[in-house]
Scaffold this motif. Structure first.
Motif, PDB file in Angstrom:
ATOM      1  N   GLY A  59       0.792  -1.222   0.000  1.00 23.42           N
ATOM      2  CA  GLY A  59       0.000   0.000   0.000  1.00 23.42           C
ATOM      3  C   GLY A  59       0.820   1.265   0.000  1.00 23.42           C
ATOM      4  N   ILE A  60       2.064   1.171  -0.470  1.00 23.85           N
ATOM      5  CA  ILE A  60       2.913   2.364  -0.505  1.00 23.85           C
ATOM      6  C   ILE A  60       2.280   3.401  -1.436  1.00 23.85           C
ATOM      7  CG2 ILE A  60       4.416   1.462  -2.323  1.00 23.85           C
ATOM      8  CD1 ILE A  60       6.751   2.834  -0.797  1.00 23.85           C
ATOM      9  N   THR A  61       2.245   4.645  -0.990  1.00 30.58           N
ATOM     10  CA  THR A  61       1.546   5.689  -1.740  1.00 30.58           C
ATOM     11  C   THR A  61       2.496   6.671  -2.420  1.00 30.58           C
ATOM     12  OG1 THR A  61       1.386   7.079   0.230  1.00 30.58           O
ATOM     13  CG2 THR A  61      -0.461   5.575  -0.214  1.00 30.58           C
ATOM     14  N   ALA A 103      -7.478  -3.125  -8.590  1.00 25.04           N
ATOM     15  CA  ALA A 103      -8.937  -3.180  -8.671  1.00 25.04           C
ATOM     16  C   ALA A 103      -9.581  -2.137  -7.754  1.00 25.04           C
ATOM     17  CB  ALA A 103      -9.419  -4.586  -8.299  1.00 25.04           C
ATOM     18  N   ALA A 104      -8.890  -1.813  -6.656  1.00 25.70           N
ATOM     19  CA  ALA A 104      -9.419  -0.831  -5.714  1.00 25.70           C
ATOM     20  C   ALA A 104      -8.992   0.589  -6.091  1.00 25.70           C
ATOM     21  CB  ALA A 104      -8.958  -1.165  -4.295  1.00 25.70           C
ATOM     22  N   GLY A 105      -8.257   0.723  -7.207  1.00 29.16           N
ATOM     23  CA  GLY A 105      -7.829   2.037  -7.643  1.00 29.16           C
ATOM     24  C   GLY A 105      -6.613   2.574  -6.930  1.00 29.16           C
ATOM     25  N   ARG A 106      -5.866   1.689  -6.239  1.00 30.23           N
ATOM     26  CA  ARG A 106      -4.633   2.105  -5.562  1.00 30.23           C
ATOM     27  C   ARG A 106      -3.434   1.617  -6.356  1.00 30.23           C
ATOM     28  NH1 ARG A 106      -5.949  -0.621   0.032  1.00 30.23           N
ATOM     29  NH2 ARG A 106      -6.977  -2.036  -1.374  1.00 30.23           N
ATOM     30  N   ARG A 107      -2.288   2.223  -6.103  1.00 29.85           N
ATOM     31  CA  ARG A 107      -1.051   1.785  -6.761  1.00 29.85           C
ATOM     32  C   ARG A 107      -0.477   0.607  -6.050  1.00 29.85           C
ATOM     33  NH1 ARG A 107       1.521   7.499  -7.609  1.00 29.85           N
ATOM     34  NH2 ARG A 107       1.198   7.533  -5.437  1.00 29.85           N
TER      35      ARG A 107
END
Length: 107
Positions: A59-61, A103-107
């Motif tokens: 979940g690194i942003t 799928a959740a729209g995160r990188r």
């Protein structure tokens, strides 16, 4: 020795997470990257300590994370990889997690 060459903002993910170590809240222990700080991993009784098994938090942003890894041995060393902890065993799990994030729209 794991040396952090960049700082990750609080809540950005990407820290060093330990599989079997917990913080005071009972959650998986994760160390946030702060430039200039380091983690030193020591062996127990001349053998790797399974409690030091670790990976990067998911979940690194942010797009960039800089870490240097240095191995220091006091005598000859033969690599030890715990069963099921090889790159081949892990890649399917990493790809599945990446697909979940996409799928959740995160990188």
């Amino acid at each position: 020795l794991l040396v952090y060459l960049s700082t990750l903002p609080t809540g950005a993910g990407g820290g060093t997470a330990f599989w079997d170590l917990k913080n005071a809240a009972g959650e998986r222990l994760a160390v946030r990257l702060v430039e200039g700080q380091a983690l030193l991993f020591c062996w127990k009784d001349g053998h790797p300590d399974d409690l030091t098994l670790h990976a990067s938090e998911l979940g690194i942003t942010i797009r960039e994370k800089l870490v240097a890894q240095m191995w220091i041995h006091e005598r000859p060393y033969s690599p030890v990889v715990p069963e099921g902890n090889s790159h081949d065993a892990a890649i399917r799990l990493v790809e599945a997690r990446e697909a979940e994030h996409a799928a959740a729209g995160r990188r």
